[in-house]
Design a protein around this motif. Structure first.
Motif, PDB file in Angstrom:
ATOM      1  N   ALA A 153       0.836  -1.200   0.000  1.00 30.98           N
ATOM      2  CA  ALA A 153       0.000   0.000   0.000  1.00 30.98           C
ATOM      3  C   ALA A 153       0.868   1.247   0.000  1.00 30.98           C
ATOM      4  CB  ALA A 153      -0.922   0.002   1.216  1.00 30.98           C
ATOM      5  N   LEU A 154       1.957   1.226   0.748  1.00 32.07           N
ATOM      6  CA  LEU A 154       2.842   2.392   0.815  1.00 32.07           C
ATOM      7  C   LEU A 154       3.508   2.686  -0.535  1.00 32.07           C
ATOM      8  CD1 LEU A 154       4.474   1.807   4.307  1.00 32.07           C
ATOM      9  CD2 LEU A 154       2.910   3.662   3.677  1.00 32.07           C
ATOM     10  N   LYS A 155       3.760   1.655  -1.318  1.00 35.13           N
ATOM     11  CA  LYS A 155       4.311   1.873  -2.664  1.00 35.13           C
ATOM     12  C   LYS A 155       3.320   2.660  -3.520  1.00 35.13           C
ATOM     13  CE  LYS A 155       7.160  -2.327  -2.784  1.00 35.13           C
ATOM     14  NZ  LYS A 155       7.316  -3.674  -3.414  1.00 35.13           N
ATOM     15  N   ILE A 156       2.036   2.283  -3.426  1.00 38.99           N
ATOM     16  CA  ILE A 156       1.001   3.003  -4.172  1.00 38.99           C
ATOM     17  C   ILE A 156       0.864   4.433  -3.643  1.00 38.99           C
ATOM     18  CG2 ILE A 156      -1.472   3.106  -4.678  1.00 38.99           C
ATOM     19  CD1 ILE A 156      -0.071   0.984  -6.275  1.00 38.99           C
ATOM     20  N   ALA A 157       0.908   4.579  -2.315  1.00 40.63           N
ATOM     21  CA  ALA A 157       0.791   5.910  -1.719  1.00 40.63           C
ATOM     22  C   ALA A 157       1.918   6.825  -2.196  1.00 40.63           C
ATOM     23  CB  ALA A 157       0.809   5.798  -0.198  1.00 40.63           C
ATOM     24  N   GLN A 158       3.128   6.288  -2.280  1.00 39.82           N
ATOM     25  CA  GLN A 158       4.250   7.107  -2.756  1.00 39.82           C
ATOM     26  C   GLN A 158       4.068   7.469  -4.228  1.00 39.82           C
ATOM     27  OE1 GLN A 158       7.173   8.304  -0.833  1.00 39.82           O
ATOM     28  NE2 GLN A 158       6.833   9.596  -2.626  1.00 39.82           N
ATOM     29  N   GLU A 159       3.576   6.520  -5.022  1.00 40.73           N
ATOM     30  CA  GLU A 159       3.274   6.820  -6.426  1.00 40.73           C
ATOM     31  C   GLU A 159       2.263   7.955  -6.520  1.00 40.73           C
ATOM     32  OE1 GLU A 159       2.384   3.805  -9.354  1.00 40.73           O
ATOM     33  OE2 GLU A 159       3.359   2.278  -8.127  1.00 40.73           O
ATOM     34  N   ASN A 160       1.258   7.911  -5.649  1.00 41.27           N
ATOM     35  CA  ASN A 160       0.220   8.940  -5.682  1.00 41.27           C
ATOM     36  C   ASN A 160       0.759  10.300  -5.242  1.00 41.27           C
ATOM     37  OD1 ASN A 160      -1.957   7.434  -6.683  1.00 41.27           O
ATOM     38  ND2 ASN A 160      -2.356   6.543  -4.674  1.00 41.27           N
ATOM     39  N   ALA A 161       1.662  10.301  -4.281  1.00 42.96           N
ATOM     40  CA  ALA A 161       2.287  11.561  -3.875  1.00 42.96           C
ATOM     41  C   ALA A 161       3.073  12.152  -5.036  1.00 42.96           C
ATOM     42  CB  ALA A 161       3.190  11.336  -2.667  1.00 42.96           C
ATOM     43  N   ASN A 162       3.818  11.305  -5.746  1.00 41.73           N
ATOM     44  CA  ASN A 162       4.577  11.769  -6.911  1.00 41.73           C
ATOM     45  C   ASN A 162       3.637  12.259  -8.006  1.00 41.73           C
ATOM     46  OD1 ASN A 162       6.849  10.915  -5.517  1.00 41.73           O
ATOM     47  ND2 ASN A 162       7.035   8.987  -6.626  1.00 41.73           N
ATOM     48  N   LEU A 163       2.569  11.503  -8.236  1.00 43.38           N
ATOM     49  CA  LEU A 163       1.597  11.852  -9.274  1.00 43.38           C
ATOM     50  C   LEU A 163       0.980  13.219  -9.028  1.00 43.38           C
ATOM     51  CD1 LEU A 163      -0.191  10.913 -11.724  1.00 43.38           C
ATOM     52  CD2 LEU A 163      -1.751   9.940 -10.029  1.00 43.38           C
ATOM     53  N   ASN A 164       0.729  13.524  -7.749  1.00 44.32           N
ATOM     54  CA  ASN A 164       0.055  14.774  -7.397  1.00 44.32           C
ATOM     55  C   ASN A 164       1.010  15.859  -6.913  1.00 44.32           C
ATOM     56  OD1 ASN A 164      -2.986  14.333  -7.645  1.00 44.32           O
ATOM     57  ND2 ASN A 164      -2.350  12.491  -6.545  1.00 44.32           N
ATOM     58  N   ASN A 165       2.308  15.583  -7.060  1.00 42.81           N
ATOM     59  CA  ASN A 165       3.320  16.568  -6.666  1.00 42.81           C
ATOM     60  C   ASN A 165       3.114  17.036  -5.225  1.00 42.81           C
ATOM     61  OD1 ASN A 165       5.616  18.169  -7.120  1.00 42.81           O
ATOM     62  ND2 ASN A 165       4.385  19.941  -7.748  1.00 42.81           N
ATOM     63  N   ALA A 166       2.909  16.049  -4.343  1.00 41.94           N
ATOM     64  CA  ALA A 166       2.683  16.336  -2.919  1.00 41.94           C
ATOM     65  C   ALA A 166       3.846  15.776  -2.114  1.00 41.94           C
ATOM     66  CB  ALA A 166       1.374  15.720  -2.450  1.00 41.94           C
ATOM     67  N   GLU A 167       4.253  16.501  -1.105  1.00 38.15           N
ATOM     68  CA  GLU A 167       5.354  16.061  -0.259  1.00 38.15           C
ATOM     69  C   GLU A 167       4.798  15.428   1.009  1.00 38.15           C
ATOM     70  OE1 GLU A 167       9.329  17.881   1.945  1.00 38.15           O
ATOM     71  OE2 GLU A 167       8.451  18.929   0.222  1.00 38.15           O
ATOM     72  N   VAL A 168       4.926  14.106   1.096  1.00 38.82           N
ATOM     73  CA  VAL A 168       4.470  13.351   2.264  1.00 38.82           C
ATOM     74  C   VAL A 168       5.556  12.341   2.622  1.00 38.82           C
ATOM     75  CG1 VAL A 168       2.716  11.809   3.223  1.00 38.82           C
ATOM     76  CG2 VAL A 168       2.055  13.547   1.539  1.00 38.82           C
ATOM     77  N   GLU A 169       5.856  12.244   3.897  1.00 41.59           N
ATOM     78  CA  GLU A 169       6.821  11.248   4.374  1.00 41.59           C
ATOM     79  C   GLU A 169       6.056   9.993   4.774  1.00 41.59           C
ATOM     80  OE1 GLU A 169      10.174  10.623   7.903  1.00 41.59           O
ATOM     81  OE2 GLU A 169       8.762  12.306   7.991  1.00 41.59           O
ATOM     82  N   PHE A 170       6.346   8.875   4.101  1.00 37.04           N
ATOM     83  CA  PHE A 170       5.666   7.616   4.382  1.00 37.04           C
ATOM     84  C   PHE A 170       6.590   6.668   5.142  1.00 37.04           C
ATOM     85  CE2 PHE A 170       3.624   9.149   0.446  1.00 37.04           C
ATOM     86  CZ  PHE A 170       2.297   9.124   0.845  1.00 37.04           C
ATOM     87  N   PHE A 171       6.016   5.908   6.064  1.00 39.95           N
ATOM     88  CA  PHE A 171       6.801   4.878   6.736  1.00 39.95           C
ATOM     89  C   PHE A 171       5.908   3.718   7.156  1.00 39.95           C
ATOM     90  CE2 PHE A 171       5.764   8.320   9.607  1.00 39.95           C
ATOM     91  CZ  PHE A 171       5.319   7.716  10.770  1.00 39.95           C
ATOM     92  N   GLN A 172       6.535   2.538   7.263  1.00 33.25           N
ATOM     93  CA  GLN A 172       5.799   1.310   7.556  1.00 33.25           C
ATOM     94  C   GLN A 172       5.806   1.040   9.056  1.00 33.25           C
ATOM     95  OE1 GLN A 172       7.401  -2.227   5.710  1.00 33.25           O
ATOM     96  NE2 GLN A 172       5.459  -3.326   5.853  1.00 33.25           N
ATOM     97  N   VAL A 173       4.618   0.874   9.629  1.00 33.11           N
ATOM     98  CA  VAL A 173       4.466   0.603  11.057  1.00 33.11           C
ATOM     99  C   VAL A 173       3.207  -0.233  11.264  1.00 33.11           C
ATOM    100  CG1 VAL A 173       3.946   1.614  13.329  1.00 33.11           C
ATOM    101  CG2 VAL A 173       5.655   2.695  11.869  1.00 33.11           C
ATOM    102  N   ASP A 174       3.280  -1.204  12.150  1.00 31.64           N
ATOM    103  CA  ASP A 174       2.087  -1.902  12.617  1.00 31.64           C
ATOM    104  C   ASP A 174       1.591  -1.142  13.833  1.00 31.64           C
ATOM    105  OD1 ASP A 174       0.157  -3.529  13.720  1.00 31.64           O
ATOM    106  OD2 ASP A 174       1.288  -5.394  13.444  1.00 31.64           O
ATOM    107  N   ILE A 175       0.507  -0.397  13.671  1.00 30.63           N
ATOM    108  CA  ILE A 175       0.053   0.499  14.728  1.00 30.63           C
ATOM    109  C   ILE A 175      -0.383  -0.268  15.972  1.00 30.63           C
ATOM    110  CG2 ILE A 175      -2.395   0.629  14.076  1.00 30.63           C
ATOM    111  CD1 ILE A 175      -0.086   3.560  15.104  1.00 30.63           C
ATOM    112  N   LEU A 176      -0.750  -1.540  15.822  1.00 27.32           N
ATOM    113  CA  LEU A 176      -1.181  -2.330  16.969  1.00 27.32           C
ATOM    114  C   LEU A 176      -0.001  -2.867  17.779  1.00 27.32           C
ATOM    115  CD1 LEU A 176      -4.154  -4.387  15.476  1.00 27.32           C
ATOM    116  CD2 LEU A 176      -4.243  -2.255  16.773  1.00 27.32           C
ATOM    117  N   LYS A 177       1.200  -2.778  17.216  1.00 25.94           N
ATOM    118  CA  LYS A 177       2.371  -3.310  17.909  1.00 25.94           C
ATOM    119  C   LYS A 177       3.349  -2.233  18.366  1.00 25.94           C
ATOM    120  CE  LYS A 177       2.293  -7.817  15.608  1.00 25.94           C
ATOM    121  NZ  LYS A 177       3.021  -8.764  14.719  1.00 25.94           N
TER     122      LYS A 177
END
Length: 287
Positions: A153-177
């Motif tokens: 999902a994060l790979k797609i999210a980064q593609e979408n940030a690039n597509l829309n010229n938006a600066e977002v820092e993405f990182f992988q985390v299991d929020i339940l852990k």
């Protein structure tokens, strides 16, 4: 094959599987994508000759629709808050109610913004990145971060940030852990899994069979699991006067209100969507 013949061959096999209005919508959407024709152009040119290549694209889409695959996955993209987003089976398809959540946050920020200080925002469970990217594009003096358990999902999210010229820092985390978040934030927002197993029977077949279960469902025994976990983390990672926003299950708003109260949040506001359902909640610390 003419456009009129193509329309008949496409629509007839779907009769009984979808409402007639939705079948018409499928054809219009695919015609815009595959033929670059508007609805008016289609209406004015029913005898237009369609190439074999285009006809084959419609047939492939038809087979997938007959299997109840969402049209957004067939196209590989969808629109959200006026922006284009890539989607696939690793991401939820963004919903109109989530657009309302984004609008809620933007409106609140515009109402309360009294100085030019940078606003730090974290989106938990970002999926396609639609919330974080939309906020980044519309809250100009903001710094967006977003996390998800799914690396795909994060790979797609980064593609979408690039597509829309938006600066977002993405990182992988299991929020339940995780026991901590990277830093302090002015706003934390999340659209976590909130559909109870008992509510599956209300879901459409295309959702049940194609969209990622881990992003949708929670157990009947502990439906507020994600809200409890996130609110507990937020207590320690929101700045003074920081705000927490959630998209919520319409049937559990009062239970969530009580949970947030017990966690020490105040100024709790439950907001209804355009259909009059409890769908969003906002609360704050130290106000």
């Amino acid at each position: 094959m003419t456009l009129k013949e193509l329309k008949t061959d496409f629509q007839n096999p779907l009769i009984g599987l979808y409402p007639s209005e939705e079948i018409q919508s499928f054809f219009n959407i695919l015609s815009e994508e595959y033929l670059r024709l508007s609805r008016i152009e289609m209406a004015l040119n029913p005898e237009r000759i369609i190439s074999e290549e285009a006809s084959e694209k419609f047939q492939r889409a038809l087979l997938r629709l007959k299997n109840h695959e969402p049209i957004q996955y067939i196209l590989g993209e969808t629109e959200f808050y006026g922006l284009l987003f890539k989607v696939n089976s690793n991401t939820l398809i963004p919903r109109p109610e989530t657009e309302e959540l984004v609008e809620f946050i933007i409106s609140e920020q515009k109402l309360t913004a009294q100085n030019p200080q940078l606003t730090t925002i974290l989106d938990i469970g970002t999926g396609s990145g639609c919330i974080a990217i939309s906020l980044a594009k519309n809250l100009f003096n903001s710094k967006l971060s977003a996390l998800d358990i799914s690396n795909e999902a994060l790979k797609i999210a980064q593609e979408n940030a690039n597509l829309n010229n938006a600066e977002v820092e993405f990182f992988q985390v299991d929020i339940l852990k995780t026991k901590t978040l990277p830093k302090q934030y002015d706003i934390i927002v999340s659209n976590p899994p909130y559909v109870r197993e008992l509510e599956k029977k209300q879901m459409q077949q295309n959702v049940l069979e194609y969209e990622p279960e881990s992003a949708l469902y929670v157990s009947n025994e502990d439906p507020l699991l994600f809200y409890r976990t996130i609110s507990h983390l937020a207590k320690n990672h929101l700045r003074p006067n920081g705000k927490l926003f959630f998209e919520i299950n319409e049937y559990l708003s009062e239970e969530l209100n009580a949970l947030l109260n017990s966690e020490g949040f105040r100024n709790i506001v439950i907001k209804k969507d355009i259909f009059g359902k409890d769908r969003m909640i906002k609360c704050s610390l130290n106000e």
